[in-house]
Design a protein around this motif. Sequence first.
Motif, PDB file in Angstrom:
ATOM      1  N   SER A   5       9.969  -7.545 -16.511  1.00 56.21           N
ATOM      2  CA  SER A   5       9.608  -7.537 -15.089  1.00 56.21           C
ATOM      3  C   SER A   5      10.314  -6.424 -14.320  1.00 56.21           C
ATOM      4  O   SER A   5       9.899  -6.068 -13.228  1.00 56.21           O
ATOM      5  CB  SER A   5       9.885  -8.901 -14.458  1.00 56.21           C
ATOM      6  N   GLU A   6      11.365  -5.827 -14.893  1.00 53.68           N
ATOM      7  CA  GLU A   6      12.004  -4.666 -14.253  1.00 53.68           C
ATOM      8  C   GLU A   6      11.085  -3.447 -14.290  1.00 53.68           C
ATOM      9  O   GLU A   6      11.235  -2.535 -13.485  1.00 53.68           O
ATOM     10  CB  GLU A   6      13.315  -4.317 -14.965  1.00 53.68           C
ATOM     11  N   LEU A  45       7.375  -3.753 -15.240  1.00 59.67           N
ATOM     12  CA  LEU A  45       5.976  -4.088 -15.012  1.00 59.67           C
ATOM     13  C   LEU A  45       5.871  -5.141 -13.911  1.00 59.67           C
ATOM     14  O   LEU A  45       6.630  -6.112 -13.910  1.00 59.67           O
ATOM     15  CB  LEU A  45       5.336  -4.633 -16.297  1.00 59.67           C
ATOM     16  N   GLN A  46       4.919  -4.955 -13.037  1.00 61.01           N
ATOM     17  CA  GLN A  46       4.671  -5.923 -11.968  1.00 61.01           C
ATOM     18  C   GLN A  46       3.689  -6.966 -12.456  1.00 61.01           C
ATOM     19  O   GLN A  46       2.491  -6.730 -12.485  1.00 61.01           O
ATOM     20  CB  GLN A  46       4.132  -5.217 -10.722  1.00 61.01           C
ATOM     21  N   SER A  50       2.597 -11.160 -12.313  1.00 58.01           N
ATOM     22  CA  SER A  50       2.815 -12.445 -11.648  1.00 58.01           C
ATOM     23  C   SER A  50       3.307 -13.491 -12.640  1.00 58.01           C
ATOM     24  O   SER A  50       3.986 -14.422 -12.275  1.00 58.01           O
ATOM     25  CB  SER A  50       1.524 -12.921 -10.970  1.00 58.01           C
ATOM     26  N   SER A  68       8.508 -14.004 -14.866  1.00 57.67           N
ATOM     27  CA  SER A  68       9.465 -14.436 -13.840  1.00 57.67           C
ATOM     28  C   SER A  68      10.844 -14.532 -14.407  1.00 57.67           C
ATOM     29  O   SER A  68      11.062 -14.588 -15.569  1.00 57.67           O
ATOM     30  CB  SER A  68       9.025 -15.768 -13.265  1.00 57.67           C
TER      31      SER A  68
END
Length: 181
Positions: A172-173, A175-176, A178, A181
């Motif tokens: 997540s650092e 790639l965006q 949802s 988490s």
Amino acid sequence: MNFRSAYRWHVCPASHPAGPGPLTIGLVLRAPVRGMKGTPEASARRIMKMSAIDRPALRPAIMLVDDAEPYMHVMSSVLRGCGLEVHMARGAPEALIILDQMTPDLILLDVMMPEVDGISFLCQLRADPRLKVVPVVVVTAYPDTRQEALKAGADGFLAKPFTTQQLRATISEFLQLSLVS
């Protein structure tokens, strides 16, 4: 310029946990498209984003480069569960073949591999104008290689063993998502 000379193309089956999936056809332009600014690769990415044929959900693509196949299959399951398109290579030579056909959004790279070690392969990636911008996270059981990996151009480092939560946090650092988490 005819179609064959304008495009470099590849066909591969998309893999899904439930079984065989649709066929993926990737087109990479060899020359800029009239009216589109930027490099041929940037033009190709824009065209691919305009069309849902190639990557229906436009899922981020991640490449695993590791010689341990059981580990890669477990990782692949976890990453697909995060909504990622996963490409696997059992070493640097296989990764180069795949990278000639596609550009992932993130590479997870092992250090200890036969033929070409991960640090040497990372240096190769950083020397390639097309691939030097792709984030690379070095994933290894040898935490003492952290400084060497960062010096070679790694964007992140993840020490084995790790939890699913640590993996998701690391991804997540870069790639965006949802689901990450």
